[in-house]
Design an enzyme around this catalytic site. Structure first.
Site, mmCIF file in Angstrom:
data_model
loop_
_atom_site.group_PDB
_atom_site.id
_atom_site.type_symbol
_atom_site.label_atom_id
_atom_site.label_comp_id
_atom_site.label_asym_id
_atom_site.label_seq_id
_atom_site.Cartn_x
_atom_site.Cartn_y
_atom_site.Cartn_z
ATOM 1 N N PRO A 189 8.872 -5.915 -1.686
ATOM 2 C CA PRO A 189 8.439 -6.865 -0.649
ATOM 3 C C PRO A 189 8.179 -8.220 -1.302
ATOM 4 O O PRO A 189 7.666 -8.284 -2.429
ATOM 5 C CB PRO A 189 7.140 -6.245 -0.119
ATOM 6 C CG PRO A 189 7.247 -4.790 -0.455
ATOM 7 C CD PRO A 189 7.990 -4.736 -1.758
ATOM 8 N N GLY A 248 5.047 -8.998 -3.119
ATOM 9 C CA GLY A 248 4.756 -8.341 -4.393
ATOM 10 C C GLY A 248 5.394 -9.005 -5.586
ATOM 11 O O GLY A 248 5.282 -8.511 -6.715
ATOM 12 N N ASP A 274 5.194 3.246 -17.643
ATOM 13 C CA ASP A 274 3.909 3.904 -17.923
ATOM 14 C C ASP A 274 3.894 5.387 -17.595
ATOM 15 O O ASP A 274 2.824 5.971 -17.383
ATOM 16 C CB ASP A 274 2.762 3.205 -17.177
ATOM 17 C CG ASP A 274 2.507 1.802 -17.700
ATOM 18 O OD1 ASP A 274 2.730 1.588 -18.899
ATOM 19 O OD2 ASP A 274 2.106 0.936 -16.914
#
Length: 247
Positions: free
Chosen positions: A60, A63, A126
């Site tokens: 989006p 973001g 991560d």
């Protein structure tokens, strides 16, 4: 932290098969999907673009951080396609590599699982267990690339080690590599072929050149000097000095 002496340090290192295979992955004109628009996504986009990939970013617009937005705004120059929305499964169609960099852990893992089912190499930021490969700490100086990987265990230490290595690399190393690449191309034009005696002689001559000249001198080669180097060196089966070539 104590200065590193440069000497090997005895430890428990063994050929246990627990590391990664470090390779130079050719991504030129391949399609890479980046899911996310924050700082990590921006780094992934830049790595992919530097390798010549065609990048699709899914996020989006709200973001996107400033750097990612800047890369997308220059999309026509950067080979970037931007999709202003959240991820959908069809985003994986025709992709050669997928990189996720979003805070939604479950969605990231779902994407990773889908990629593996489709045999698409994937990196889930991560979350090492969902990664087919890792992004190490990299040094880039022109065509010279050096990567330090901790196999996802300590990115911060990878950065510390990378900085120490970077300090030891001469500033002109990248330019020297560019010039040696030109010499090699011109030499192949004069002595074409793969394998056989000519190939072996060509390889030995290039090795002798690289070990007998200083990096700074190689970096300063121009077109005229390259031709003289080949005329007076390769054609006479010797490696002339830098001073002789620049006369």
């Amino acid at each position: 932290m104590r200065p590193w002496s440069g000497q090997p340090v005895p430890c428990c290192t063994s050929m246990s098969g627990s590391g990664s295979l470090l390779i130079a992955w050719q991504l030129k004109d391949k399609h890479v999907l980046v899911v996310g628009g924050g700082e990590v996504a921006s780094s992934r986009i830049q790595h992919a673009l530097a390798a010549g990939a065609k990048v699709t970013v899914v996020s989006p617009v709200g973001g996107l951080n400033k750097e990612t937005k800047s890369l997308i705004d220059a999309g026509s120059d950067n080979h970037i396609v931007f999709r202003d929305r959240t991820f959908v499964s069809t985003d994986l169609d025709d992709m050669n590599m997928v990189l996720t960099a979003i805070d939604d852990v479950e969605l990231s893992r779902d994407i990773g699982t889908s990629c593996r089912a489709r045999r698409i190499p994937v990196n889930v930021a991560d979350d090492p267990s969902y990664c087919d490969f890792y992004f190490g700490s990299q040094i880039r100086q022109g065509p010279l690339q050096v990567m330090v990987s901790t196999n996802g265990k300590s990115p911060k230490l990878a950065n510390v080690i990378r900085r120490r290595i970077e300090e030891s690399i001469p500033k002109g190393a990248g330019e020297a590599i560019e010039k040696v690449g030109l010499v090699r191309e011109r030499l192949k034009e004069r002595a074409p072929g793969v394998g056989g005696d000519v190939s072996k002689r060509r390889m030995k001559w290039m090795v002798d050149l690289c070990t007998s000249w200083e990096l700074d001198d190689l970096a300063l080669l121009d077109d005229r000097q390259i031709e003289r180097l080949l005329d007076e060196g390769w054609e006479k089966n010797l490696v002339p000095s830098r001073d002789y070539v620049v006369l």
